[in-house]
Enzyme design. Structure first.
Site, mmCIF file in Angstrom:
data_model
loop_
_atom_site.group_PDB
_atom_site.id
_atom_site.type_symbol
_atom_site.label_atom_id
_atom_site.label_comp_id
_atom_site.label_asym_id
_atom_site.label_seq_id
_atom_site.Cartn_x
_atom_site.Cartn_y
_atom_site.Cartn_z
ATOM 1 N N CYS A 136 0.892 -1.359 -0.137
ATOM 2 C CA CYS A 136 0.160 -0.137 -0.080
ATOM 3 C C CYS A 136 0.901 1.353 0.172
ATOM 4 C CB CYS A 136 -0.823 0.063 1.361
ATOM 5 S SG CYS A 136 -2.024 1.367 1.366
ATOM 6 N N CYS A 139 -0.508 4.104 2.171
ATOM 7 C CA CYS A 139 -0.392 4.099 3.576
ATOM 8 C C CYS A 139 1.118 4.294 3.904
ATOM 9 C CB CYS A 139 -0.800 2.732 4.031
ATOM 10 S SG CYS A 139 -2.308 1.924 3.305
ATOM 11 N N ASP A 140 2.202 3.554 3.225
ATOM 12 C CA ASP A 140 3.552 3.472 3.771
ATOM 13 C C ASP A 140 4.567 4.394 2.816
ATOM 14 O OD1 ASP A 140 2.695 1.498 5.389
ATOM 15 O OD2 ASP A 140 3.019 -0.180 4.087
#
Ligand code: NAP
Length: 307
Positions: A136, A139-140
C-alpha cells in the site's frame, strides 16, 4: 428470538455501500456487516480517483467516506464483525451469517466482500513485510521520502503507486514482466512524464535482500535472462487481487475463487447475491462495484417479493 432481517449485506466497500443505499431507499430491513473499522474497502488506500463520474481527482479516502456518509444519511445500520461462515436453509429459507461475535439472520444476502492484494511469493517478501515490503503506497509511502523504491506490477494499482511514490522518493523503479502496461492509458501518460521513474520492462522480481530491512531487489529479464540487483529501500508489490470468498466455500458456486454471478448478482443459491470485486466480472472498478450493489438489491427485492 433472533431478529431476521430482510437483507444482510456483507462488506462495506463501494459494492456493499452502494447496496446499502439502494436497500434503504427500498425500505428493506437491512444490516451491513463490515470487518474493518472504517468503511470503504480498497478505495480507502487509493491516493486519487479520477474516473468516478462527477468527482474528478477525489481522494480515495474521501470517496470512501462520502459513500459511508450517504448510507448513514439514509439510516443504514452497520455491525462491525468478521464473518466465519454462512449457513443456508435452502431456497426461501433463512440465511445465517456466523461471525466472531455473533450470528445474524436474514431472508436474503448480498456478498460484497471484495478482494485483497495478491502476494508475489518470492524470497524476502514475508521476511521484510513491514520492513520495506509493502502492498500500500498511500499507507506507507511517506516512510520512503528521498529514498529509492521499486514497484512491481503493470496494472492500475502499480502505476498509481509509482506516480504517488515519485512525489516523495528520489527514484522509483517500475518492474513489469511484459513490455506493455495493463494500466489505463491516462495513468500511463502521467507515469511516462515523470523523470524519476524508470520502467524496467520484461523483468520479474526474484528475491528481496537485506540485513533486517530491505536493501536490494534482485530482478531478472525474462527475455535475456540477465540478472541485476537494484539498491532499493522499499518494495511495493501491486500484482493484482485475490477475492475474499473463503467464508463462502460450499455455499455458492465459484470460479477461481470468484463467486459466479452475472450482472443481476444472482449466485447459484437462491436469495444469495454477489456484488463488486468478489464476483465474476469483466471490469473491477469503483463504478462497477457501486453499480453491482444497486443491481443486487434490485434482485434481492424481487426475490423477497416472490418468496
Ligand atoms: P491487475 O489489473 O490485475 O494488474 C496486476 C498486474 O500485476 C498486471 O500488470 C500483471 O501483469 C502483474 N502481475 C500479476 N501477477 C504477477 C506476478 N506473479 N509477477 C509479476 N507481475 C504480476 O491488478 P491491480 O492493478 O491490483 O488492479 C486490481 C483491479 O482494481 C483491476 O481490475 C483494476 O482495474 C482495478 N482498479 C480500479 C481503480 C479505479 O476504479 N479507479 C483503481 C485501481 C485499480 P500482466 O499485465 O502481465 O498480467
Amino acid at each position: 428470538m433472533t431478529h431476521v432481517y430482510d437483507l444482510i449485506i456483507i462488506g462495506s466497500g463501494p459494492a456493499g455501500l452502494g447496496a446499502a443505499i439502494y436497500a434503504q431507499r427500498a425500505r428493506l430491513d437491512t444490516l451491513v456487516i463490515e470487518k474493518a473499522m472504517v468503511s470503504g474497502g480498497q478505495v480507502l488506500t487509493t491516493y486519487e480517483v479520477d474516473n468516478y463520474p462527477g468527482l474528478p481527482g477525489i481522494g480515495g479516502y474521501d470517496l470512501g467516506l462520502k459513500f459511508r456518509e450517504h448510507a448513514d444519511k439514509l439510516g443504514a445500520q452497520f455491525q462491525e464483525d468478521q464473518v466465519l461462515k454462512v449457513e443456508d436453509d435452502g431456497p426461501d429459507g433463512t440465511k445465517r451469517v456466523v461471525c466472531v461475535n455473533g450470528t445474524y439472520e436474514a431472508k436474503a444476502l448480498i456478498l460484497a466482500t471484495g478482494a485483497v492484494h495478491r502476494k508475489l511469493g518470492i524470497p524476502g517478501e514475508e521476511e521484510f513485510g513491514g520492513m520495506g515490503v509493502s502492498y500500500c503506497a498511500t499507507c506507507d509511502g511517506a516512510f520512503f521520502r528521498n529514498k529509492v523504491t521499486a514497484v512491481i506490477g503493470g496494472g492500475d494499482v502499480a502505476v498509481e503507486d509509482a506516480i504517488f511514490l515519485a512525489r516523495m522518493c528520489s527514484k522509483v523503479y517500475l518492474i513489469h514482466r511484459r513490455d506493455s502496461l495493463r494500466a489505463a492509458k491516462s495513468l500511463q501518460e502521467s507515469l511516462m512524464a515523470l523523470e524519476n521513474v524508470e520502467i524496467l520492462w520484461d523483468s520479474v522480481a526474484d528475491s528481496i535482500l537485506g540485513d533486517g530491512k530491505v536493501e536490494r531487489l534482485v530482478i531478472s529479464n525474462v527475455k535475456t535472462g540477465e540478472k541485476q540487483e537494484l539498491p532499493v529501500q522499499g518494495v511495493f508489490i501491486a500484482v493484482g487481487i485475490t477475492p475474499e470468498s473463503s467464508a463462502f466455500a460450499g455455499l455458492v458456486e465459484m470460479e477461481n475463487g470468484y463467486i459466479k454471478a452475472g450482472e443481476d448478482g444472482k449466485t447459484s443459491a437462491p436469495g444469495i447475491f454477489a456484488a463488486g470485486d468478489v464476483r465474476t466480472k469483466q471490469l473491477r472498478q469503483i463504478i462497477t462495484a457501486a453499480a453491482d450493489g444497486a443491481n443486487a438489491v434490485t434482485s434481492a427485492e424481487r426475490y423477497l417479493t416472490e418468496r
